[in-house]
Design a protein around this motif. Structure first.
Motif, mmCIF file in Angstrom:
data_model
loop_
_atom_site.group_PDB
_atom_site.id
_atom_site.type_symbol
_atom_site.label_atom_id
_atom_site.label_comp_id
_atom_site.label_asym_id
_atom_site.label_seq_id
_atom_site.Cartn_x
_atom_site.Cartn_y
_atom_site.Cartn_z
ATOM 1 N N VAL A 43 0.520 -1.225 0.116
ATOM 2 C CA VAL A 43 -0.074 0.077 0.022
ATOM 3 C C VAL A 43 1.055 1.087 -0.252
ATOM 4 N N GLY A 44 2.106 1.090 0.698
ATOM 5 C CA GLY A 44 2.736 2.607 0.945
ATOM 6 C C GLY A 44 3.511 2.249 -0.362
ATOM 7 N N MET A 45 4.198 1.443 -1.370
ATOM 8 C CA MET A 45 4.456 1.517 -2.857
ATOM 9 C C MET A 45 3.966 2.200 -3.324
ATOM 10 N N ILE A 46 2.384 2.418 -3.824
ATOM 11 C CA ILE A 46 1.543 2.826 -4.268
ATOM 12 C C ILE A 46 1.302 3.708 -4.310
ATOM 13 N N LEU A 47 0.465 4.423 -2.547
ATOM 14 C CA LEU A 47 0.850 5.331 -2.594
ATOM 15 C C LEU A 47 2.181 6.633 -2.785
ATOM 16 N N ILE A 48 3.220 6.047 -2.650
ATOM 17 C CA ILE A 48 4.066 6.555 -2.881
ATOM 18 C C ILE A 48 5.074 6.590 -4.784
ATOM 19 N N HIS A 56 6.424 9.234 -12.040
ATOM 20 C CA HIS A 56 5.536 8.835 -12.984
ATOM 21 C C HIS A 56 5.913 8.438 -14.408
ATOM 22 N N THR A 57 6.052 6.825 -14.232
ATOM 23 C CA THR A 57 7.184 6.414 -15.872
ATOM 24 C C THR A 57 6.770 5.277 -15.845
ATOM 25 N N PRO A 58 6.975 4.732 -16.788
ATOM 26 C CA PRO A 58 6.499 3.107 -17.453
ATOM 27 C C PRO A 58 7.581 2.207 -16.352
ATOM 28 N N MET A 59 8.179 2.371 -15.748
ATOM 29 C CA MET A 59 9.062 1.514 -14.643
ATOM 30 C C MET A 59 8.175 1.181 -13.191
ATOM 31 N N TYR A 60 7.437 2.675 -13.463
ATOM 32 C CA TYR A 60 6.649 2.651 -11.654
ATOM 33 C C TYR A 60 5.560 2.933 -12.308
ATOM 34 N N PHE A 61 4.613 3.068 -13.020
ATOM 35 C CA PHE A 61 3.499 2.373 -13.230
ATOM 36 C C PHE A 61 3.374 0.979 -13.359
ATOM 37 N N PHE A 62 3.775 -0.049 -13.873
ATOM 38 C CA PHE A 62 4.278 -1.652 -13.958
ATOM 39 C C PHE A 62 4.665 -1.669 -12.160
ATOM 40 N N LEU A 63 5.054 -1.162 -11.063
ATOM 41 C CA LEU A 63 5.138 -1.661 -10.007
ATOM 42 C C LEU A 63 4.233 -1.303 -9.354
ATOM 43 N N SER A 64 3.470 0.102 -9.569
ATOM 44 C CA SER A 64 2.595 -0.084 -8.747
ATOM 45 C C SER A 64 1.258 -0.517 -9.064
ATOM 46 N N HIS A 65 1.083 -1.369 -10.183
ATOM 47 C CA HIS A 65 0.482 -2.924 -10.611
ATOM 48 C C HIS A 65 1.475 -4.031 -9.697
ATOM 49 N N ASP A 70 0.356 -7.805 -5.184
ATOM 50 C CA ASP A 70 1.116 -8.308 -4.548
ATOM 51 C C ASP A 70 0.222 -8.580 -3.210
ATOM 52 N N LEU A 71 -0.502 -7.482 -2.932
ATOM 53 C CA LEU A 71 -1.230 -7.705 -2.283
ATOM 54 C C LEU A 71 -2.649 -8.302 -2.127
ATOM 55 N N SER A 72 -2.663 -7.464 -3.431
ATOM 56 C CA SER A 72 -4.030 -8.723 -3.729
ATOM 57 C C SER A 72 -3.808 -10.689 -3.148
ATOM 58 N N TYR A 73 -3.019 -11.083 -3.838
ATOM 59 C CA TYR A 73 -2.231 -12.672 -4.362
ATOM 60 C C TYR A 73 -2.393 -12.728 -2.545
ATOM 61 N N ASN A 286 9.163 -8.333 -2.816
ATOM 62 C CA ASN A 286 8.930 -7.522 -3.453
ATOM 63 C C ASN A 286 9.198 -5.568 -2.908
ATOM 64 N N PRO A 287 8.314 -4.484 -2.560
ATOM 65 C CA PRO A 287 8.015 -4.151 -2.079
ATOM 66 C C PRO A 287 9.905 -3.598 -1.177
ATOM 67 N N LEU A 288 9.949 -4.628 -0.505
ATOM 68 C CA LEU A 288 11.819 -4.695 -0.474
ATOM 69 C C LEU A 288 12.654 -4.457 -0.726
ATOM 70 N N ILE A 289 12.271 -5.463 -2.195
ATOM 71 C CA ILE A 289 13.556 -5.587 -2.994
ATOM 72 C C ILE A 289 13.707 -3.739 -3.456
ATOM 73 N N TYR A 290 12.531 -3.934 -4.537
ATOM 74 C CA TYR A 290 11.865 -2.559 -4.971
ATOM 75 C C TYR A 290 12.508 -0.914 -4.485
ATOM 76 N N SER A 291 12.486 -1.208 -3.500
ATOM 77 C CA SER A 291 12.622 0.122 -2.599
ATOM 78 C C SER A 291 14.323 0.012 -1.692
ATOM 79 N N LEU A 292 14.506 -1.366 -1.595
ATOM 80 C CA LEU A 292 16.033 -1.156 -0.467
ATOM 81 C C LEU A 292 16.569 -0.448 -1.156
ATOM 82 N N ARG A 293 16.422 -1.393 -2.816
ATOM 83 C CA ARG A 293 17.477 -0.839 -4.030
ATOM 84 C C ARG A 293 17.653 0.156 -4.805
ATOM 85 N N ASN A 294 16.657 1.586 -4.620
ATOM 86 C CA ASN A 294 16.292 2.063 -5.495
ATOM 87 C C ASN A 294 15.784 3.665 -5.061
#
Length: 312
Positions: A43-48, A56-65, A70-73, A286-294
């Motif tokens: 939820v934090g990743m989606i909000l940020i 607001h770029t393609p990479m983060y557009f895909f990342l929000s989805h 993952d949240l739904s899963y 996933n949110p840890l991987i994409y946030s801690l390394r970015n």
């Protein structure tokens, strides 16, 4: 088999991971903690991503989805698992069982192709940087995401329609902690050979096609990176796709280990351990991987707070 032995099953019994009350309590605490981190992280990743214009770029557009998936899963599997660990009642209705399986397959198949879309995005960014804004237009990104959801819907429809045709006689005990396809197939008292082939082709083609797309993208990326002369240029290019590559490796590694192997009857053991990893743990990672390394994601909360202060 006689017609009188074929009855409609109104509910199933999920055997879960263990019968030990002490271990169940430990697992409940651990899974609850993981689930809370999963919800907060995604939820934090989606909000940020939504609040920070710089993301607001393609990479983060895909990342929000990806975060939404993952949240739904996790929410499809974990709450029922926690309920079963905390109470002695392990029943799940026929409808709820197949609904859980439907959304599980839908979200899993969608994530496979979303990860493929993310790999394609990284391929265009590194191999064709000058054409990136044109190739990865808003319309193209939306089409890739819509296509991922559509393929997920088609895949799960095939799976669930096949499984609803099964007869279970008096078999009700599922040797798993959630309603998984192979575990449901093991309960059937009718011949499942044709259905197994259809499901294997459907699920196998999803995994193979998405893996081929990812592999081709990364072979091209690696070839381009090796041609870069400067060390800093190579590091920068590799860092843009390292997080995605790590996420893909973990996700596909556990999925292939669990499903693309000779069919065996489900028993409590390594299959369940692998299932725990990709249904409960990976959505948290996933949110840890994409946030801690970015750095952009790590700095995003500061930018959002600064923007709010400036607006005041």
């Amino acid at each position: 088999m006689g017609r009188r032995n074929i009855t409609h099953v109104s509910d199933f019994i999920l055997m879960g991971l263990t019968d030990s009350e002490e271990i169940r309590l430990v697992l409940f605490t651990l899974f609850l903690l993981i689930y809370l981190i999963t919800v907060l992280g995604n939820v934090g990743m989606i909000l940020i991503i939504h609040l920070d214009p710089q993301l607001h770029t393609p990479m983060y557009f895909f990342l929000s989805h990806l975060s939404f998936l993952d949240l739904s899963y996790s929410s499809v599997i974990t709450p029922k698992t926690l309920d079963n660990l905390l109470t002695s009642k392990k029943n799940i209705s026929y409808m709820n069982c197949f609904s859980q399986m439907y959304f599980f397959v839908f979200l899993g198949a969608t994530e496979c192709f979303l990860l493929s879309s993310m790999a394609y995005d990284r391929y265009v960014a590194i191999c064709n940087p000058l054409h990136y804004p044109v190739v990865m237009s808003t319309r193209r990104c939306c089409s890739l995401v819509f296509g991922s959801y559509l393929i997920g819907f088609m895949d799960t429809s095939v799976n669930v329609l096949c499984l609803t045709r099964l007869n279970f006689c008096n078999s009700k005990t599922i040797y798993h902690f959630f309603c998984d396809g192979p575990a449901i197939l093991a309960l059937s008292c009718t011949n499942t050979h044709d259905i197994e082939i259809i499901i294997f082709i459907s699920a196998g083609s999803t995994l193979v096609v998405s893996l081929i797309t990812i592999s081709v993208s990364y072979v091209s990326i690696l070839s381009t990176i090796l041609k870069i002369t400067s060390t800093s240029g190579k590091q920068k290019a590799f860092s843009t796709c390292a997080s995605h590559l790590l996420g893909v490796t973990i996700f596909y590694g556990t999925m292939i280990f669990t499903y693309l192997k000779p069919s065996t009857s489900y028993s409590l053991g390594k299959d369940q351990v692998a299932s725990v990893f990709y249904t409960i743990v990976i959505p948290m990672l996933n949110p840890l991987i994409y946030s801690l390394r970015n750095k952009e994601v790590k700095n995003a909360p500061n930018r959002v707070m600064k923007k709010k202060k400036d607006s005041k």
